[in-house]
Design an enzyme around this catalytic site. Structure first.
Site, PDB file in Angstrom:
ATOM      1  N   HIS A 184      33.306  12.673 -28.496  1.00 28.80           N
ATOM      2  CA  HIS A 184      33.991  14.103 -27.715  1.00 28.80           C
ATOM      3  C   HIS A 184      34.837  14.725 -27.915  1.00 28.80           C
ATOM      4  O   HIS A 184      36.169  13.310 -27.946  1.00 28.80           O
ATOM      5  CB  HIS A 184      33.841  13.434 -26.480  1.00 28.80           C
ATOM      6  CG  HIS A 184      34.148  13.975 -25.484  1.00 28.80           C
ATOM      7  ND1 HIS A 184      35.006  13.964 -24.656  1.00 28.80           N
ATOM      8  CD2 HIS A 184      33.829  15.531 -25.306  1.00 28.80           C
ATOM      9  CE1 HIS A 184      35.414  14.808 -23.546  1.00 28.80           C
ATOM     10  NE2 HIS A 184      34.711  16.470 -24.054  1.00 28.80           N
ATOM     11  N   ASN A 187      37.088  23.808 -19.682  1.00 29.59           N
ATOM     12  CA  ASN A 187      37.985  22.715 -18.156  1.00 29.59           C
ATOM     13  C   ASN A 187      39.465  23.911 -18.252  1.00 29.59           C
ATOM     14  O   ASN A 187      40.322  23.971 -19.227  1.00 29.59           O
ATOM     15  CB  ASN A 187      38.699  21.506 -18.540  1.00 29.59           C
ATOM     16  CG  ASN A 187      37.681  20.794 -19.035  1.00 29.59           C
ATOM     17  OD1 ASN A 187      36.224  21.443 -18.063  1.00 29.59           O
ATOM     18  ND2 ASN A 187      37.211  19.425 -19.473  1.00 29.59           N
ATOM     19  N   ARG A 190      42.604  23.533 -17.138  1.00 28.98           N
ATOM     20  CA  ARG A 190      43.604  22.506 -15.985  1.00 28.98           C
ATOM     21  C   ARG A 190      44.049  22.270 -16.855  1.00 28.98           C
ATOM     22  O   ARG A 190      43.965  22.075 -18.277  1.00 28.98           O
ATOM     23  CB  ARG A 190      42.983  21.567 -14.651  1.00 28.98           C
ATOM     24  CG  ARG A 190      42.332  21.079 -15.654  1.00 28.98           C
ATOM     25  CD  ARG A 190      42.094  19.498 -14.835  1.00 28.98           C
ATOM     26  NE  ARG A 190      41.478  18.310 -15.557  1.00 28.98           N
ATOM     27  CZ  ARG A 190      39.771  18.523 -15.732  1.00 28.98           C
ATOM     28  NH1 ARG A 190      38.815  19.514 -15.320  1.00 28.98           N
ATOM     29  NH2 ARG A 190      39.294  17.820 -16.202  1.00 28.98           N
ATOM     30  N   ARG A 225      44.681   4.634 -20.896  1.00 31.69           N
ATOM     31  CA  ARG A 225      44.917   4.933 -18.980  1.00 31.69           C
ATOM     32  C   ARG A 225      44.766   3.135 -18.415  1.00 31.69           C
ATOM     33  O   ARG A 225      43.679   2.919 -18.219  1.00 31.69           O
ATOM     34  CB  ARG A 225      43.762   5.894 -18.306  1.00 31.69           C
ATOM     35  CG  ARG A 225      43.933   7.143 -18.994  1.00 31.69           C
ATOM     36  CD  ARG A 225      42.551   7.556 -17.976  1.00 31.69           C
ATOM     37  NE  ARG A 225      41.739   9.042 -18.721  1.00 31.69           N
ATOM     38  CZ  ARG A 225      41.070   9.954 -18.758  1.00 31.69           C
ATOM     39  NH1 ARG A 225      41.081   9.875 -17.302  1.00 31.69           N
ATOM     40  NH2 ARG A 225      41.423  11.132 -19.349  1.00 31.69           N
ATOM     41  N   LYS A 275      28.572  26.527 -15.560  1.00 31.02           N
ATOM     42  CA  LYS A 275      28.614  26.126 -16.930  1.00 31.02           C
ATOM     43  C   LYS A 275      27.845  27.288 -17.710  1.00 31.02           C
ATOM     44  O   LYS A 275      27.535  27.113 -18.964  1.00 31.02           O
ATOM     45  CB  LYS A 275      28.425  25.074 -17.149  1.00 31.02           C
ATOM     46  CG  LYS A 275      28.183  23.834 -16.254  1.00 31.02           C
ATOM     47  CD  LYS A 275      30.531  23.367 -16.950  1.00 31.02           C
ATOM     48  CE  LYS A 275      31.010  23.215 -15.148  1.00 31.02           C
ATOM     49  NZ  LYS A 275      32.321  22.554 -15.602  1.00 31.02           N
ATOM     50  N   GLY A 306      27.936  15.071 -15.988  1.00 33.93           N
ATOM     51  CA  GLY A 306      27.025  13.906 -16.176  1.00 33.93           C
ATOM     52  C   GLY A 306      26.372  13.715 -14.929  1.00 33.93           C
ATOM     53  O   GLY A 306      25.275  13.708 -15.027  1.00 33.93           O
ATOM     54  N   GLU A 310      35.732  21.832 -25.035  1.00 33.41           N
ATOM     55  CA  GLU A 310      34.949  21.035 -24.804  1.00 33.41           C
ATOM     56  C   GLU A 310      34.034  20.958 -26.244  1.00 33.41           C
ATOM     57  O   GLU A 310      32.440  21.334 -25.713  1.00 33.41           O
ATOM     58  CB  GLU A 310      34.863  20.034 -23.570  1.00 33.41           C
ATOM     59  CG  GLU A 310      35.865  19.597 -23.126  1.00 33.41           C
ATOM     60  CD  GLU A 310      34.656  18.472 -21.135  1.00 33.41           C
ATOM     61  OE1 GLU A 310      35.301  18.089 -20.965  1.00 33.41           O
ATOM     62  OE2 GLU A 310      33.458  18.115 -21.608  1.00 33.41           O
TER      63      GLU A 310
HETATM   64  C1  MV4 Z   1      25.510  16.058 -23.457  1.00 25.23           C
HETATM   65  C2  MV4 Z   1      24.881  15.311 -23.928  1.00 25.23           C
HETATM   66  C3  MV4 Z   1      24.601  15.140 -25.451  1.00 25.23           C
HETATM   67  N1  MV4 Z   1      23.512  16.583 -26.155  1.00 25.23           N
HETATM   68  N2  MV4 Z   1      25.307  17.460 -23.685  1.00 25.23           N
HETATM   69  C4  MV4 Z   1      28.087  14.391 -20.450  1.00 25.23           C
HETATM   70  C5  MV4 Z   1      29.353  15.174 -19.226  1.00 25.23           C
HETATM   71  C6  MV4 Z   1      29.122  16.181 -19.254  1.00 25.23           C
HETATM   72  N3  MV4 Z   1      30.237  17.740 -19.527  1.00 25.23           N
HETATM   73  C7  MV4 Z   1      28.310  16.930 -20.840  1.00 25.23           C
HETATM   74  N4  MV4 Z   1      27.811  15.449 -21.098  1.00 25.23           N
HETATM   75  C8  MV4 Z   1      27.695  15.145 -22.631  1.00 25.23           C
HETATM   76  N5  MV4 Z   1      26.425  16.381 -22.435  1.00 25.23           N
HETATM   77  C9  MV4 Z   1      24.112  17.373 -25.003  1.00 25.23           C
HETATM   78  N6  MV4 Z   1      23.599  18.977 -25.433  1.00 25.23           N
HETATM   79  C10 MV4 Z   1      26.205  13.831 -24.034  1.00 25.23           C
HETATM   80  C11 MV4 Z   1      26.699  14.145 -22.564  1.00 25.23           C
HETATM   81  C12 MV4 Z   1      27.478  12.610 -22.620  1.00 25.23           C
HETATM   82  C13 MV4 Z   1      28.678  12.318 -22.819  1.00 25.23           C
HETATM   83  C14 MV4 Z   1      29.731  13.905 -23.168  1.00 25.23           C
HETATM   84  C15 MV4 Z   1      31.345  13.699 -23.770  1.00 25.23           C
HETATM   85  C16 MV4 Z   1      31.783  11.801 -23.389  1.00 25.23           C
HETATM   86  C17 MV4 Z   1      30.773  11.309 -23.014  1.00 25.23           C
HETATM   87  C18 MV4 Z   1      29.501  11.210 -22.495  1.00 25.23           C
HETATM   88  C19 MV4 Z   1      28.390  10.421 -21.989  1.00 25.23           C
HETATM   89  C20 MV4 Z   1      27.244  10.413 -21.652  1.00 25.23           C
HETATM   90  C21 MV4 Z   1      26.881  11.996 -21.917  1.00 25.23           C
END
Ligand code: MV4
Length: 448
Positions: A208, A289, A291, A337, A116, A165, A275
């Protein structure tokens, strides 16, 4: 064009890939574990090979078994689906060593995006907006204090090898930093055998939003708009939609063009997803991602494109049939889903499907590998189907979804079907007013 493709996956995604192969006149090979002897993907493929016992590490994740299955059947290419080996650079490399084409991006693109920190650095060079944070690794507690002071609290500690996460820690003040940094490091070491940590500004209430991209590996690239994946529980997506009710078409076109430019410059091959977190009308890159994603059908619905067909075309060396000028989204699509899970705990509910009736009619797509009498095995994820609806507008798509959910019958196992009936009745959801925390808050309010 390939004559024969092996699908290194199971369930609805294996069927999804087999369907496109059939339409392209390509022979298909299914692989299956001993728990999947009666699975639909085995029946739908032209040939099948048992690759090991139920446990996925000994079957769907076993690289030697899958390579052997390719050699026995004379498969020229492998489609990995999603999950399992789909983002495993080592697998892609071993396939190449055996003269078998991995349907997906190059080993080096998989590797870069798998780390990452590298992914962010790479994206920054292409002017993709990123979450403000440490420039690269935070090596020790002292560096963590310096980075946090510069970024400003709250900050988020993330594992470079992470995603999903695991090992993430929200830090709201200096006095918590040492403990949480050391915890993040040890969790990352345990989960990924890599304790590299980086730091970002913590965004408190983002959506997201992800951008679907596609490249031909030679510098031609397009984007296919966004998907709003904010409705999730414990990092498992529950419902996805496109267009996002929280983003304007102009905003999407702008970030989409930034993404397709980046993909073009890196000569990325195949389908990918960039993303973002989206807050206060700004996009912030978090991960890419490499894929095809579970929720790709909503993009296929609004763009009228078969993404798997495009993947196979470019993997075989053909030109991609997509061009940005002719890609115009039409209407609105939503995916639910359907998991074999018991609520409110969301605990897995494997077992016998006593009755299954799929909804039908205009604008409905049901991607599922279950059938009457099928036994959902307890060894894999609990996704048993995806209901995708498409209509001219969001409000019409919601009406269509409501009637499709009423038509859907799944008896014998517990499912998440009724949850969707409740979600789409909520005013916040109807108004498109939700972020990544909305579903978890709503679920916890419901239990009280
Ligand atoms: C974050 C965030 C808030 N601020 N980054 C969660 C999994 C990982 N792929 C990235 N994630 C997050 N990154 C910053 N700087 C909050 C999350 C996050 C989240 C992101 C996307 C979809 C669902 C989530 C649920 C909790 C936290």
């Amino acid at each position: 064009m390939f004559k024969k493709i092996l699908i290194a996956n199971r369930g609805e995604i294996a069927l999804r890939v087999i369907r496109t192969c059939k339409e392209m006149g390509i022979k298909t090979v299914a692989v299956y574990s001993q728990a999947d002897v009666d699975a639909m993907h085995v029946r739908m493929a032209d040939e099948s090979v048992c690759i090991g016992p139920a446990e996925s590490t000994k079957s769907y994740l076993s690289i030697p078994s899958i390579i052997s299955a390719c050699e026995i059947t004379g498969s020229e290419a492998v489609h990995p689906g999603y999950g399992f080996l789909s983002e495993n650079a080592n697998f892609a490399e071993i396939l190449a060593d055996h003269g078998i084409k991995f349907i997906g991006p190059s080993v080096s693109h998989i590797n870069t995006m798998g780390d990452k920190i590298n992914a962010k650095a790479q994206m920054e060079t292409f002017n993709v907006p990123c979450v403000p944070g440490s420039n690269g690794e935070v090596k020790n507690v002292s560096d963590a204090h310096i980075a946090a002071k510069q970024i400003g609290f709250p900050v988020l500690l993330k594992a470079a090898a992470g995603g999903g996460g695991i090992g993430m820690k929200i830090v709201s003040s200096d006095d918590q930093l040492e403990t949480l940094f050391l915890q993040a490091k040890s969790e990352a070491k345990k989960s990924f055998n890599d304790d590299t940590i980086y730091m970002e500004k913590y965004l408190e209430k983002p959506r997201h939003i992800e951008i679907q991209i596609f490249g031909d590996g030679k510098g031609k690239a397009v984007h296919l708009g966004e998907r709003d994946c904010s409705l999730q529980r414990r990092h498992q997506k529950v419902l996805e939609e496109t267009p996002s009710p929280g983003v304007t078409p102009d905003e999407v076109n702008k970030i989409g063009e930034i993404c397709s430019d980046a993909v073009s410059k890196m000569k990325y091959e195949g389908a990918g997803t960039i993303e973002f977190l989206y807050e206060n009308r700004e996009f912030f890159f978090i991960e890419m991602n490499t894929r095809l994603q579970v929720e790709h059908p909503i993009t296929e619905a609004v763009f009228g494109v078969d993404l798997v067909k495009e993947q196979i075309r470019v993997a075989s060396g053909m030109d991609m049939a997509l061009s940005q000028e002719t890609l115009k989204p039409q209407g609105h699509a939503i995916e639910c889903r359907i998991n074999a899970e018991r609520l409110p705990s969301f605990s897995p509910s494997p077992g016998n499907i006593k009755e299954f009736h799929s909804p039908g009619g205009i604008g409905i797509r049901m991607d599922s590998a279950i059938y009457n009498g099928f036994k959902v095995p307890p060894f894999y994820d609990s996704l048993i189907g995806k209901l995708i609806v498409h209509a001219d507008s969001r409000s019409l798509a919601l009406r269509r979804l409501s009637r499709a959910l009423d038509e859907l019958i799944i008896d014998g196992v517990h499912t998440t079907v009724d949850l969707f009936k409740e979600i789409i009745d909520e005013e916040d959801f109807k108004n498109g007013e939700y972020n990544i925390h909305w579903l978890e808050h709503w679920l916890s309010d419901k239990v009280q």
